[in-house]
Design a protein around this motif. Structure first.
Motif, PDB file in Angstrom:
ATOM      1  N   LEU A 123      -2.985 -10.581   4.889  1.00 16.18           N
ATOM      2  CA  LEU A 123      -2.116  -9.514   5.404  1.00 16.18           C
ATOM      3  C   LEU A 123      -2.279  -8.236   4.584  1.00 16.18           C
ATOM      4  N   VAL A 124      -2.409  -8.382   3.272  1.00 19.55           N
ATOM      5  CA  VAL A 124      -2.619  -7.208   2.422  1.00 19.55           C
ATOM      6  C   VAL A 124      -3.961  -6.563   2.750  1.00 19.55           C
ATOM      7  N   ARG A 125      -4.986  -7.384   2.959  1.00 18.81           N
ATOM      8  CA  ARG A 125      -6.296  -6.825   3.319  1.00 18.81           C
ATOM      9  C   ARG A 125      -6.203  -6.043   4.622  1.00 18.81           C
ATOM     10  N   ARG A 126      -5.500  -6.590   5.586  1.00 20.03           N
ATOM     11  CA  ARG A 126      -5.360  -5.895   6.872  1.00 20.03           C
ATOM     12  C   ARG A 126      -4.651  -4.557   6.695  1.00 20.03           C
ATOM     13  N   ALA A 127      -3.633  -4.535   5.818  1.00 21.62           N
ATOM     14  CA  ALA A 127      -2.926  -3.282   5.550  1.00 21.62           C
ATOM     15  C   ALA A 127      -3.839  -2.267   4.867  1.00 21.62           C
ATOM     16  N   VAL A 162       1.976  -2.504  -1.159  1.00 20.37           N
ATOM     17  CA  VAL A 162       0.553  -2.273  -1.012  1.00 20.37           C
ATOM     18  C   VAL A 162       0.327  -1.622   0.342  1.00 20.37           C
ATOM     19  N   SER A 163      -0.119  -0.375   0.322  1.00 17.32           N
ATOM     20  CA  SER A 163      -0.318   0.376   1.570  1.00 17.32           C
ATOM     21  C   SER A 163       0.961   0.388   2.410  1.00 17.32           C
ATOM     22  N   GLY A 164       2.110   0.491   1.740  1.00 16.44           N
ATOM     23  CA  GLY A 164       3.381   0.524   2.442  1.00 16.44           C
ATOM     24  C   GLY A 164       3.923  -0.838   2.818  1.00 16.44           C
ATOM     25  N   LEU A 165       3.186  -1.911   2.496  1.00 21.41           N
ATOM     26  CA  LEU A 165       3.591  -3.271   2.842  1.00 21.41           C
ATOM     27  C   LEU A 165       4.274  -3.926   1.641  1.00 21.41           C
ATOM     28  N   PRO A 166       5.575  -4.271   1.756  1.00 23.62           N
ATOM     29  CA  PRO A 166       6.248  -4.920   0.629  1.00 23.62           C
ATOM     30  C   PRO A 166       5.680  -6.304   0.359  1.00 23.62           C
ATOM     31  N   SER A 210       5.604 -17.705   9.303  1.00 20.66           N
ATOM     32  CA  SER A 210       4.535 -16.726   9.432  1.00 20.66           C
ATOM     33  C   SER A 210       4.598 -16.036  10.789  1.00 20.66           C
ATOM     34  N   ASP A 211       4.547 -14.712  10.777  1.00 16.81           N
ATOM     35  CA  ASP A 211       4.466 -13.905  12.000  1.00 16.81           C
ATOM     36  C   ASP A 211       3.443 -12.792  11.742  1.00 16.81           C
ATOM     37  N   PRO A 212       2.147 -13.114  11.860  1.00 15.33           N
ATOM     38  CA  PRO A 212       1.103 -12.131  11.508  1.00 15.33           C
ATOM     39  C   PRO A 212       1.215 -10.840  12.308  1.00 15.33           C
ATOM     40  N   GLY A 213       1.628 -10.941  13.564  1.00 12.04           N
ATOM     41  CA  GLY A 213       1.740  -9.739  14.389  1.00 12.04           C
ATOM     42  C   GLY A 213       2.724  -8.743  13.828  1.00 12.04           C
ATOM     43  N   ALA A 214       3.797  -9.254  13.234  1.00 12.12           N
ATOM     44  CA  ALA A 214       4.814  -8.383  12.636  1.00 12.12           C
ATOM     45  C   ALA A 214       4.550  -8.122  11.161  1.00 12.12           C
ATOM     46  N   GLY A 215       3.472  -8.718  10.612  1.00  7.56           N
ATOM     47  CA  GLY A 215       3.182  -8.538   9.197  1.00  7.56           C
ATOM     48  C   GLY A 215       4.171  -9.242   8.292  1.00  7.56           C
ATOM     49  N   LEU A 216       4.741 -10.364   8.774  1.00  5.39           N
ATOM     50  CA  LEU A 216       5.750 -11.097   8.007  1.00  5.39           C
ATOM     51  C   LEU A 216       5.221 -12.458   7.587  1.00  5.39           C
ATOM     52  N   VAL A 274       5.706 -11.530   2.174  1.00  9.76           N
ATOM     53  CA  VAL A 274       5.040 -10.304   2.596  1.00  9.76           C
ATOM     54  C   VAL A 274       5.827  -9.716   3.761  1.00  9.76           C
ATOM     55  N   GLY A 275       6.080  -8.407   3.716  1.00  5.40           N
ATOM     56  CA  GLY A 275       6.738  -7.717   4.828  1.00  5.40           C
ATOM     57  C   GLY A 275       8.230  -7.566   4.669  1.00  5.40           C
ATOM     58  N   ASP A 276       8.913  -8.621   4.198  1.00  5.26           N
ATOM     59  CA  ASP A 276      10.355  -8.578   3.946  1.00  5.26           C
ATOM     60  C   ASP A 276      10.600  -9.376   2.674  1.00  5.26           C
ATOM     61  N   ILE A 277      11.024  -8.689   1.631  1.00  2.20           N
ATOM     62  CA  ILE A 277      11.173  -9.348   0.329  1.00  2.20           C
ATOM     63  C   ILE A 277      12.636  -9.347  -0.123  1.00  2.20           C
ATOM     64  N   GLY A 278      13.527  -9.419   0.860  1.00  2.00           N
ATOM     65  CA  GLY A 278      14.950  -9.270   0.593  1.00  2.00           C
ATOM     66  C   GLY A 278      15.542 -10.281  -0.363  1.00  2.00           C
ATOM     67  N   GLU A 279      15.008 -11.492  -0.416  1.00  2.00           N
ATOM     68  CA  GLU A 279      15.578 -12.541  -1.274  1.00  2.00           C
ATOM     69  C   GLU A 279      14.799 -12.714  -2.577  1.00  2.00           C
ATOM     70  N   GLN A 280      14.062 -11.704  -2.978  1.00  2.00           N
ATOM     71  CA  GLN A 280      13.205 -11.866  -4.153  1.00  2.00           C
ATOM     72  C   GLN A 280      14.006 -12.159  -5.425  1.00  2.00           C
ATOM     73  N   GLY A 281      15.128 -11.471  -5.617  1.00  2.00           N
ATOM     74  CA  GLY A 281      15.918 -11.690  -6.820  1.00  2.00           C
ATOM     75  C   GLY A 281      16.464 -13.102  -6.889  1.00  2.00           C
TER      76      GLY A 281
END
Length: 416
Positions: free
Chosen positions: A202-206, A331-335, A354-360, A377-384
């Protein structure tokens, strides 16, 4: 007995010399002046011509998203108001332990009672032919950014070697300038230490969406050119035209001062839990320090080193136990976020959304009911929350759905 003369005698402060004026050094100074204002007579020596700045923003500076002023931390007035003598543009060249002196450039000899080495890391250049040609540039500081921007003229072809975080940032920055940019990485995926194959894809695609061409399993054999860079040759014989090559293949701790002084080193300058070296008067922190066999190249551990040492030198209880590594970035705007184990061990279960179309993409690695790793990738809301669960080892089974899909929002009270 206190005499009238001794009551008015000036307080003799210990002389504290800090070699290095990067992000870790500044955090140490900030915490020390908060915890023990005026306790030390402080002199800071920086090799760069400016005071400490935010290296995290170098790629944004390269790409023109921010200016140099936005990278600045503390102005010279801050150092002055806290009684800190700042010497810039003058690298320390020798530590004389026998006489407790630091030699700086050709003009300064600084006596010390305590010495902090915060000298960071040096960029690695591949041991391949042509690496010394003009046009081969590393990416570590403001001078590198200026050199890259000068070389990145219109219609230039740039190659970035290295698929770690700094390499990706350099490539994106060049692409933002409109430069034809190719990223080479010797491994089979980008950021292999932080990302699994799906997340790296996903990062490569971004990256490619931003105009960066990505070549994996690309082993550089040599760089060629008549007086400056003209082309890069891969080990399989592929020839890539190049006007500029940016080297971002890692760093190594800067050990020259410590080794010259006879301070114990291994991969880094060896320190204990209070950041003390083999000489009890000398301390080390940040990317140059090695603690319990670990050398960290990230900001978070460097800040923890700084805060530990500031507490210790303020006379408080302090002990550094190591840092649970995690990565959180765009990375390229992708969290992107990762922590703990990335690739699934045989003893662990991988729970994936996994939802590659949405970048998640989200992957949780669970072993014996406890979280040992996470990649988002895409939504990192629960990282903490993930970082806390990995650190504490708290049972995670009841939290899987919330970690995977996010915790439900608190219901709002009905209007009266």
């Amino acid at each position: 007995m206190v005499t009238p003369e001794s009551a008015h005698a000036p307080l003799v402060r210990e002389r504290l010399v800090v070699v290095g004026n990067g992000m870790a050094s500044l955090r140490f100074l900030e915490r020390l002046t908060e915890g023990s204002p005026g306790r030390y007579d402080v002199t800071v020596v920086g090799a760069e011509p400016v005071a400490a700045y935010n290296r995290v923003l170098l790629s944004s500076l390269l790409g023109g998203e921010v200016d140099e002023a936005a990278c600045a931390f503390r102005g010279l007035d801050w150092y002055e108001s806290h009684g800190i003598r700042l010497i810039t543009g003058a690298p320390a060249t020798q530590v004389d332990r026998e006489n407790a002196l630091v030699v700086v450039g050709e003009t300064h000899v600084l006596p010390f009672d305590k010495l902090v080495l915060a000298v960071g890391s040096l960029p690695i250049r591949l041991p391949k032919p042509g690496m010394d040609l003009p046009g081969v540039i590393t990416f570590r500081d403001l001078a590198d950014v200026a050199a890259i921007r000068k070389a990145a003229v219109q219609h230039a072809k740039a190659i970035v070697i290295g698929g770690g975080l700094l390499g990706l940032e350099a490539a994106v920055g060049l692409a933002r300038l409109g430069v034809d940019t190719t990223l080479l990485h010797v491994m089979d995926r980008l950021m292999e230490r932080q990302l699994d194959h799906v997340a790296a894809g996903l990062v490569r695609r971004a990256m490619e969406a931003r105009g960066v061409k990505v070549l994996l399993k690309a082993d550089t054999d040599r760089i060629e050119g008549d007086g400056r860079v003209e082309r890069l040759v891969l080990s399989d014989g592929t020839v890539l035209p190049a006007d500029l090559v940016v080297m971002s293949v890692g760093v190594r701790p800067n050990l020259a001062l410590a080794q010259g002084a006879g301070v114990e080193t291994a991969r880094g300058i060896k320190v204990d839990d209070r950041m003390t070296t083999s000489d009890p008067r000398i301390f080390a922190l940040g990317e140059c320090a090695e603690h319990r066999g670990m050398v960290y190249g990230l900001v978070e551990p460097a800040y923890e080193h700084a805060e530990t040492l500031a507490r210790h030198l303020s006379g408080q209880e302090a002990g550094y136990r190591g840092t649970a590594l995690s990565t959180s970035l765009k990375v390229s705007g992708l969290p992107v976020f990762s922590a703990g184990v990335v690739d699934t061990p045989d003893t662990a279960e991988a729970i994936v959304m996994s939802d590659p179309g949405a970048g998640l993409y989200r992957k949780l690695l669970v072993e014996e009911g406890r979280l040992i790793g996470a990649v988002f990738v895409g939504d990192i809301g629960e990282q903490g929350w993930c970082k806390s669960l990995i650190r504490t080892g708290e049972p995670v089974c009841d939290h899987i759905d919330d970690l995977m899909f996010g915790r439900p929002a608190e219901p709002r009270p009905l209007a009266a």
